[in-house]
Write a protein that holds these residues in place. Structure first.
Motif, PDB file in Angstrom:
ATOM      1  N   GLY A  30     -15.794   9.831   9.536  1.00  0.00           N
ATOM      2  CA  GLY A  30     -15.070  11.347   9.166  1.00  0.00           C
ATOM      3  C   GLY A  30     -13.517  10.316   9.852  1.00  0.00           C
ATOM      4  O   GLY A  30     -12.501  12.025   9.137  1.00  0.00           O
ATOM      5  N   LEU A  31     -12.713   9.843   9.738  1.00  0.00           N
ATOM      6  CA  LEU A  31     -11.683   9.134  10.281  1.00  0.00           C
ATOM      7  C   LEU A  31     -10.464   8.415   9.745  1.00  0.00           C
ATOM      8  O   LEU A  31     -10.230   8.399   8.939  1.00  0.00           O
ATOM      9  CB  LEU A  31     -11.523   8.983  12.076  1.00  0.00           C
ATOM     10  N   ILE A  32     -12.063   7.937   8.922  1.00  0.00           N
ATOM     11  CA  ILE A  32     -11.144   5.670   8.255  1.00  0.00           C
ATOM     12  C   ILE A  32     -10.606   6.375   7.137  1.00  0.00           C
ATOM     13  O   ILE A  32      -9.710   5.696   5.916  1.00  0.00           O
ATOM     14  CB  ILE A  32     -12.295   5.088   7.410  1.00  0.00           C
ATOM     15  N   SER A  33     -11.029   7.568   5.940  1.00  0.00           N
ATOM     16  CA  SER A  33      -9.772   8.113   5.255  1.00  0.00           C
ATOM     17  C   SER A  33      -8.177   7.608   5.750  1.00  0.00           C
ATOM     18  O   SER A  33      -7.185   7.603   4.627  1.00  0.00           O
ATOM     19  CB  SER A  33      -9.911   9.603   4.814  1.00  0.00           C
ATOM     20  N   SER A  34      -7.803   7.573   7.003  1.00  0.00           N
ATOM     21  CA  SER A  34      -5.951   7.186   7.080  1.00  0.00           C
ATOM     22  C   SER A  34      -6.213   6.268   8.096  1.00  0.00           C
ATOM     23  O   SER A  34      -6.965   6.956   9.495  1.00  0.00           O
ATOM     24  CB  SER A  34      -6.043   9.184   7.995  1.00  0.00           C
ATOM     25  N   ALA A  35      -5.199   5.349   7.539  1.00  0.00           N
ATOM     26  CA  ALA A  35      -5.346   4.490   8.575  1.00  0.00           C
ATOM     27  C   ALA A  35      -4.783   4.816  10.547  1.00  0.00           C
ATOM     28  O   ALA A  35      -5.134   4.105  10.872  1.00  0.00           O
ATOM     29  CB  ALA A  35      -4.286   3.052   8.141  1.00  0.00           C
ATOM     30  N   PHE A  36      -3.776   5.919  10.274  1.00  0.00           N
ATOM     31  CA  PHE A  36      -3.521   6.009  12.033  1.00  0.00           C
ATOM     32  C   PHE A  36      -4.337   6.992  12.704  1.00  0.00           C
ATOM     33  O   PHE A  36      -4.514   6.453  13.932  1.00  0.00           O
ATOM     34  CB  PHE A  36      -2.517   7.055  11.397  1.00  0.00           C
ATOM     35  N   VAL A 147      -7.104   0.842   6.507  1.00  0.00           N
ATOM     36  CA  VAL A 147      -6.238   0.886   5.767  1.00  0.00           C
ATOM     37  C   VAL A 147      -6.649   0.509   4.542  1.00  0.00           C
ATOM     38  O   VAL A 147      -5.668   1.210   3.423  1.00  0.00           O
ATOM     39  CB  VAL A 147      -5.622  -0.507   5.936  1.00  0.00           C
ATOM     40  N   ILE A 148      -7.750   0.413   4.075  1.00  0.00           N
ATOM     41  CA  ILE A 148      -8.498   0.314   3.033  1.00  0.00           C
ATOM     42  C   ILE A 148      -8.408   1.218   2.247  1.00  0.00           C
ATOM     43  O   ILE A 148      -7.845   1.538   1.107  1.00  0.00           O
ATOM     44  CB  ILE A 148     -10.084  -0.650   3.073  1.00  0.00           C
ATOM     45  N   CYS A 149      -8.631   2.328   3.057  1.00  0.00           N
ATOM     46  CA  CYS A 149      -9.764   3.443   2.213  1.00  0.00           C
ATOM     47  C   CYS A 149      -7.959   4.187   2.003  1.00  0.00           C
ATOM     48  O   CYS A 149      -7.705   4.665   1.143  1.00  0.00           O
ATOM     49  CB  CYS A 149      -9.906   4.578   3.257  1.00  0.00           C
ATOM     50  N   GLU A 150      -6.618   4.317   2.934  1.00  0.00           N
ATOM     51  CA  GLU A 150      -5.875   5.123   2.828  1.00  0.00           C
ATOM     52  C   GLU A 150      -4.871   4.245   1.505  1.00  0.00           C
ATOM     53  O   GLU A 150      -4.328   5.174   0.342  1.00  0.00           O
ATOM     54  CB  GLU A 150      -4.999   5.156   3.690  1.00  0.00           C
ATOM     55  N   PHE A 151      -4.681   2.942   1.459  1.00  0.00           N
ATOM     56  CA  PHE A 151      -4.073   2.361   0.780  1.00  0.00           C
ATOM     57  C   PHE A 151      -4.648   2.371  -1.071  1.00  0.00           C
ATOM     58  O   PHE A 151      -4.172   2.682  -2.051  1.00  0.00           O
ATOM     59  CB  PHE A 151      -4.427   0.802   0.646  1.00  0.00           C
ATOM     60  N   PHE A 152      -6.140   2.503  -1.328  1.00  0.00           N
ATOM     61  CA  PHE A 152      -6.809   2.120  -2.661  1.00  0.00           C
ATOM     62  C   PHE A 152      -6.767   3.846  -2.888  1.00  0.00           C
ATOM     63  O   PHE A 152      -6.784   4.305  -3.415  1.00  0.00           O
ATOM     64  CB  PHE A 152      -8.045   1.271  -2.397  1.00  0.00           C
ATOM     65  N   GLY A 153      -6.734   5.019  -2.028  1.00  0.00           N
ATOM     66  CA  GLY A 153      -7.469   5.474  -2.008  1.00  0.00           C
ATOM     67  C   GLY A 153      -5.968   6.970  -2.619  1.00  0.00           C
ATOM     68  O   GLY A 153      -6.440   8.048  -2.525  1.00  0.00           O
ATOM     69  N   LYS A 154      -5.300   6.897  -1.270  1.00  0.00           N
ATOM     70  CA  LYS A 154      -4.013   7.815  -1.552  1.00  0.00           C
ATOM     71  C   LYS A 154      -2.415   7.010  -2.003  1.00  0.00           C
ATOM     72  O   LYS A 154      -1.763   7.535  -1.966  1.00  0.00           O
ATOM     73  CB  LYS A 154      -3.659   7.866  -0.197  1.00  0.00           C
ATOM     74  N   GLY A 155      -2.560   5.110  -1.804  1.00  0.00           N
ATOM     75  CA  GLY A 155      -1.461   4.640  -2.381  1.00  0.00           C
ATOM     76  C   GLY A 155      -0.516   4.256  -0.864  1.00  0.00           C
ATOM     77  O   GLY A 155       0.875   3.949  -1.628  1.00  0.00           O
ATOM     78  N   SER A 156      -0.798   5.157  -0.147  1.00  0.00           N
ATOM     79  CA  SER A 156      -0.249   4.865   1.285  1.00  0.00           C
ATOM     80  C   SER A 156      -0.631   3.649   2.508  1.00  0.00           C
ATOM     81  O   SER A 156      -2.154   3.381   2.627  1.00  0.00           O
ATOM     82  CB  SER A 156       0.313   6.255   1.499  1.00  0.00           C
ATOM     83  N   VAL A 157      -0.064   3.182   3.383  1.00  0.00           N
ATOM     84  CA  VAL A 157      -0.153   2.564   4.253  1.00  0.00           C
ATOM     85  C   VAL A 157      -0.243   3.179   6.195  1.00  0.00           C
ATOM     86  O   VAL A 157       1.590   3.805   5.696  1.00  0.00           O
ATOM     87  CB  VAL A 157      -0.415   0.992   4.313  1.00  0.00           C
ATOM     88  N   PHE A 158      -0.310   3.787   6.732  1.00  0.00           N
ATOM     89  CA  PHE A 158       0.267   4.574   7.868  1.00  0.00           C
ATOM     90  C   PHE A 158       1.094   5.283   7.690  1.00  0.00           C
ATOM     91  O   PHE A 158       2.116   5.777   7.800  1.00  0.00           O
ATOM     92  CB  PHE A 158       0.898   3.428   8.883  1.00  0.00           C
ATOM     93  N   GLY A 159       0.781   6.379   5.678  1.00  0.00           N
ATOM     94  CA  GLY A 159       1.522   6.774   5.418  1.00  0.00           C
ATOM     95  C   GLY A 159       3.212   6.671   5.066  1.00  0.00           C
ATOM     96  O   GLY A 159       3.963   7.811   4.312  1.00  0.00           O
ATOM     97  N   LEU A 160       2.908   5.697   4.906  1.00  0.00           N
ATOM     98  CA  LEU A 160       4.279   5.158   3.748  1.00  0.00           C
ATOM     99  C   LEU A 160       3.759   4.643   2.499  1.00  0.00           C
ATOM    100  O   LEU A 160       2.752   3.712   2.514  1.00  0.00           O
ATOM    101  CB  LEU A 160       4.410   3.465   4.945  1.00  0.00           C
TER     102      LEU A 160
END
Length: 215
Positions: A30-36, A147-160
């Motif tokens: 439920g939460l790993i789509s966001s590194a934060f 980090v993996i999901c957000e990087f490849f899914g949104k192009g960001s890491v910790f919102g950056l």
């Protein structure tokens, strides 16, 4: 010291609650789509797991065996309540991002499992090390996948924002499930490879010792 080293390695690697025992999958997916959110949930579980292990271990000779599970839940629920109040007051962004998953920590199988399997049978010091090791193992696993999901899914890491290219599916629960499965496969493969190498080395040394004794 070897005892504490073994407990630490089990929690971090050989019995990692996320990759080896596959526990706590509800907040994981439920939460790993966001590194934060992933790191926030992991750190929250780390604190609650460590404190619950310490308290339950300290009370293990006082808690009646017949009601030990309800007692564990009361201890964990109290700690979760304090954690929710703290996050709501001081880290409202994390509190909002965790949503209902924060309350579900009360019945998180990692925390209940360590209370029943370890804290109920070991000293306070050993239980504290076990809580920290398993909490860190859970936190590192969730943060890595976040980090993996957000990087490849949104192009960001910790919102950056880092890149424009993105695979939107990986930011969804279905993508999280795919990343989770791949990470488990890679983790288990690496552990098995290391264990095989260790056994080969041990067998080689044993044969060399036998040859020396025969000579």
């Amino acid at each position: 010291m070897n005892k504490y080293k073994r407990i630490t390695l089990d929690g971090l690697i050989f019995q990692n609650p996320t990759f080896m025992l596959v526990l706590g999958t509800c907040p994981t997916l439920g939460l790993i789509s966001s590194a934060f959110s992933s790191m926030g949930m992991g750190l929250t579980v780390l604190v609650i797991l460590t404190l619950s292990n310490i308290i339950i271990s300290a009370l293990r000779k006082v808690i009646p065996n017949a009601v030990r599970i309800p007692c564990y839940i009361v201890v964990i629920a109290t700690l979760v309540t304090f954690a929710r109040m703290f996050l709501d007051k001081f880290v409202p962004e994390l509190y909002e991002s965790l949503g209902g998953f924060l309350a579900l920590i009360v019945v998180n199988c990692i925390i209940l499992g360590r209370a029943e399997a370890f804290a109920n049978k070991h000293t306070v010091a050993e239980s504290a090390v076990d809580g920290i090791a398993n909490g860190l193992g859970f936190t590192l696993a969730l943060t890595l996948m976040g980090v993996i999901c957000e990087f490849f899914g949104k192009g960001s890491v910790f919102g950056l924002q880092i890149m424009e290219f993105k695979i939107g599916m990986l930011a969804t629960p279905a993508g999280a499930f795919l990343i989770y499965g791949l990470c488990i496969a890679v983790f288990v493969y690496v552990i098995d490879a290391v264990e095989r190498a260790r056994r080969v080395k041990a067998n080689k040394l044993a044969r060399e010792n036998l040859l020396k004794e025969g000579a």
